[in-house]
Design an enzyme around this catalytic site. Structure first.
Site, PDB file in Angstrom:
ATOM      1  N   GLU A  83      30.417 -19.978 -33.805  1.00 19.40           N
ATOM      2  CA  GLU A  83      30.044 -20.286 -35.048  1.00 19.40           C
ATOM      3  C   GLU A  83      31.476 -19.746 -36.049  1.00 19.40           C
ATOM      4  O   GLU A  83      32.029 -18.971 -35.716  1.00 19.40           O
ATOM      5  CB  GLU A  83      28.848 -19.465 -35.578  1.00 19.40           C
ATOM      6  CG  GLU A  83      27.516 -20.408 -35.474  1.00 19.40           C
ATOM      7  CD  GLU A  83      27.324 -21.364 -36.346  1.00 19.40           C
ATOM      8  OE1 GLU A  83      28.450 -21.676 -37.260  1.00 19.40           O
ATOM      9  OE2 GLU A  83      26.601 -22.130 -36.493  1.00 19.40           O
ATOM     10  N   ASP A  84      31.451 -20.588 -37.091  1.00 17.66           N
ATOM     11  CA  ASP A  84      32.820 -20.132 -37.878  1.00 17.66           C
ATOM     12  C   ASP A  84      32.318 -18.882 -38.806  1.00 17.66           C
ATOM     13  O   ASP A  84      33.107 -17.893 -38.749  1.00 17.66           O
ATOM     14  CB  ASP A  84      33.319 -21.212 -38.513  1.00 17.66           C
ATOM     15  CG  ASP A  84      32.285 -22.174 -39.540  1.00 17.66           C
ATOM     16  OD1 ASP A  84      30.952 -21.545 -39.549  1.00 17.66           O
ATOM     17  OD2 ASP A  84      32.655 -22.781 -40.251  1.00 17.66           O
TER      18      ASP A  84
ATOM     19  N   ASP B  33      26.452 -17.174 -42.992  1.00 18.03           N
ATOM     20  CA  ASP B  33      26.645 -16.921 -44.364  1.00 18.03           C
ATOM     21  C   ASP B  33      25.121 -16.732 -44.857  1.00 18.03           C
ATOM     22  O   ASP B  33      24.628 -15.335 -44.795  1.00 18.03           O
ATOM     23  CB  ASP B  33      27.098 -18.093 -44.969  1.00 18.03           C
ATOM     24  CG  ASP B  33      27.093 -18.101 -46.536  1.00 18.03           C
ATOM     25  OD1 ASP B  33      27.683 -17.257 -46.973  1.00 18.03           O
ATOM     26  OD2 ASP B  33      26.903 -19.177 -47.189  1.00 18.03           O
TER      27      ASP B  33
ATOM     28  N   ARG C 210      41.283 -27.369 -43.692  1.00 18.62           N
ATOM     29  CA  ARG C 210      40.872 -26.813 -42.168  1.00 18.62           C
ATOM     30  C   ARG C 210      42.247 -26.185 -41.339  1.00 18.62           C
ATOM     31  O   ARG C 210      41.988 -25.760 -40.386  1.00 18.62           O
ATOM     32  CB  ARG C 210      40.100 -27.798 -41.513  1.00 18.62           C
ATOM     33  CG  ARG C 210      38.848 -28.149 -42.162  1.00 18.62           C
ATOM     34  CD  ARG C 210      37.764 -28.815 -40.961  1.00 18.62           C
ATOM     35  NE  ARG C 210      36.826 -29.637 -41.889  1.00 18.62           N
ATOM     36  CZ  ARG C 210      35.679 -29.176 -41.728  1.00 18.62           C
ATOM     37  NH1 ARG C 210      35.469 -27.655 -41.601  1.00 18.62           N
ATOM     38  NH2 ARG C 210      34.657 -29.853 -42.719  1.00 18.62           N
TER      39      ARG C 210
HETATM   40  P1  IMP Z   1      24.603 -20.715 -43.172  1.00 11.54           P
HETATM   41  O1  IMP Z   1      24.500 -20.436 -44.695  1.00 11.54           O
HETATM   42  O2  IMP Z   1      24.724 -19.257 -42.392  1.00 11.54           O
HETATM   43  O3  IMP Z   1      23.607 -21.584 -42.761  1.00 11.54           O
HETATM   44  O4  IMP Z   1      26.217 -21.162 -42.907  1.00 11.54           O
HETATM   45  C1  IMP Z   1      26.392 -22.552 -43.062  1.00 11.54           C
HETATM   46  C2  IMP Z   1      27.772 -23.038 -43.048  1.00 11.54           C
HETATM   47  O5  IMP Z   1      28.273 -22.871 -44.219  1.00 11.54           O
HETATM   48  C3  IMP Z   1      28.783 -22.303 -42.196  1.00 11.54           C
HETATM   49  O6  IMP Z   1      28.807 -22.838 -40.746  1.00 11.54           O
HETATM   50  C4  IMP Z   1      30.075 -22.747 -42.806  1.00 11.54           C
HETATM   51  O7  IMP Z   1      30.399 -24.125 -42.579  1.00 11.54           O
HETATM   52  C5  IMP Z   1      29.914 -22.951 -44.227  1.00 11.54           C
HETATM   53  N1  IMP Z   1      30.393 -21.611 -45.209  1.00 11.54           N
HETATM   54  C6  IMP Z   1      29.716 -20.516 -45.543  1.00 11.54           C
HETATM   55  N2  IMP Z   1      30.788 -19.959 -46.102  1.00 11.54           N
HETATM   56  C7  IMP Z   1      31.881 -20.585 -46.330  1.00 11.54           C
HETATM   57  C8  IMP Z   1      33.198 -20.106 -46.854  1.00 11.54           C
HETATM   58  O8  IMP Z   1      33.445 -19.305 -47.380  1.00 11.54           O
HETATM   59  N3  IMP Z   1      34.051 -21.397 -46.824  1.00 11.54           N
HETATM   60  C9  IMP Z   1      33.950 -22.382 -46.038  1.00 11.54           C
HETATM   61  N4  IMP Z   1      32.510 -22.672 -45.510  1.00 11.54           N
HETATM   62  C10 IMP Z   1      31.531 -21.637 -45.778  1.00 11.54           C
HETATM   63 MG    MG Z   2      31.731 -26.253 -44.247  1.00  9.30          MG
END
Ligand code: IMP
Ligand code: MG
Length: 187
Positions: free
Chosen positions: A98-99, A102, A164
């Site tokens: 995972e990147d 959040d 990216r």
């Molecule tokens: P989740 O909210 O944990 O489900 O994360 C969903 C997705 O939001 C991550 O996999 C990222 O692709 C994107 N994301 C969350 N924070 C950032 C950020 O600061 N920059 C870019 N993408 C983000």
């Molecule tokens: Mg994204």
């Protein structure tokens, strides 16, 4: 540095050191096994490519995509799988790459997804973690960097499909996303 960025949060050298340590952790954990590493597109692609090369193991690569947010500041709710895996993960040890974790919704959804598909185990490696943003309880098994709650771009992370390809991770200038009225929630 790109002129849309406020400052560099993680330099190329810092990222390389973090990825190297994560690779060593995977090498230790999966020595002698043949796990399948899953890249959650698109944000994880750059990290995935570097991480796999930093792990001295036999590993299969697979790819999938999950929708998270639409074009707005409000979460679209439960993430949905929009591109499925190429191969079955039944009976396999899965490494989900995972990147960023959040809200945690993607991670919770994907852990359930791999369980349903009959994976033997699921290990989550996340490049970044924003613990202050968590909405549901979720934790990666290995996190490279915990970061503050700022909107970040680069090293795979985008804003509106840009940035990216930046080799570092930077804080995006607020005026960049304020200008289109979407807010930084358009993730
Ligand atoms: P989740 O909210 O944990 O489900 O994360 C969903 C997705 O939001 C991550 O996999 C990222 O692709 C994107 N994301 C969350 N924070 C950032 C950020 O600061 N920059 C870019 N993408 C983000
Ligand atoms: Mg994204």
């Amino acid at each position: 540095m790109h002129s849309d960025c406020e400052r560099i949060l993680l330099s190329e050298a810092e990222l390389a050191a973090g990825v190297k340590a994560a690779g060593a952790w995977l090498t230790e954990k999966f020595r002698g096994a043949f796990p399948v590493a899953v890249c959650n597109l698109k944000g994880s692609a750059v990290f995935f490519a570097d991480l796999l090369r930093a792990a001295d193991i036999d590993v299969q690569a697979d790819f999938m995509a999950v929708s998270s947010y639409g074009a707005g500041t409000v979460s679209a709710g439960k993430p949905k799988v929009t591109r499925d895996l190429f191969s079955s993960v039944a009976g396999r040890d899965v490494i989900l790459v995972e990147d960023i974790v959040d809200t945690g919704r993607t991670l919770v959804t994907l852990r359930a997804f791999f369980r349903e598909r009959g994976a033997r185990s699921v290990t989550v490696v996340a490049l970044l973690d924003k613990p202050s943003r968590r909405v549901v309880e979720a934790k990666a098994d290995y996190t490279c960097f915990a970061v503050e709650d700022r909107f970040l771009v680069g090293y795979g992370l985008d804003y509106a499909e840009r940035y990216r390809n930046l080799p570092y991770i930077a804080v995006l200038k607020e005026r960049v996303y304020a200008a289109d009225g979407q807010g930084a929630g358009a993730r």
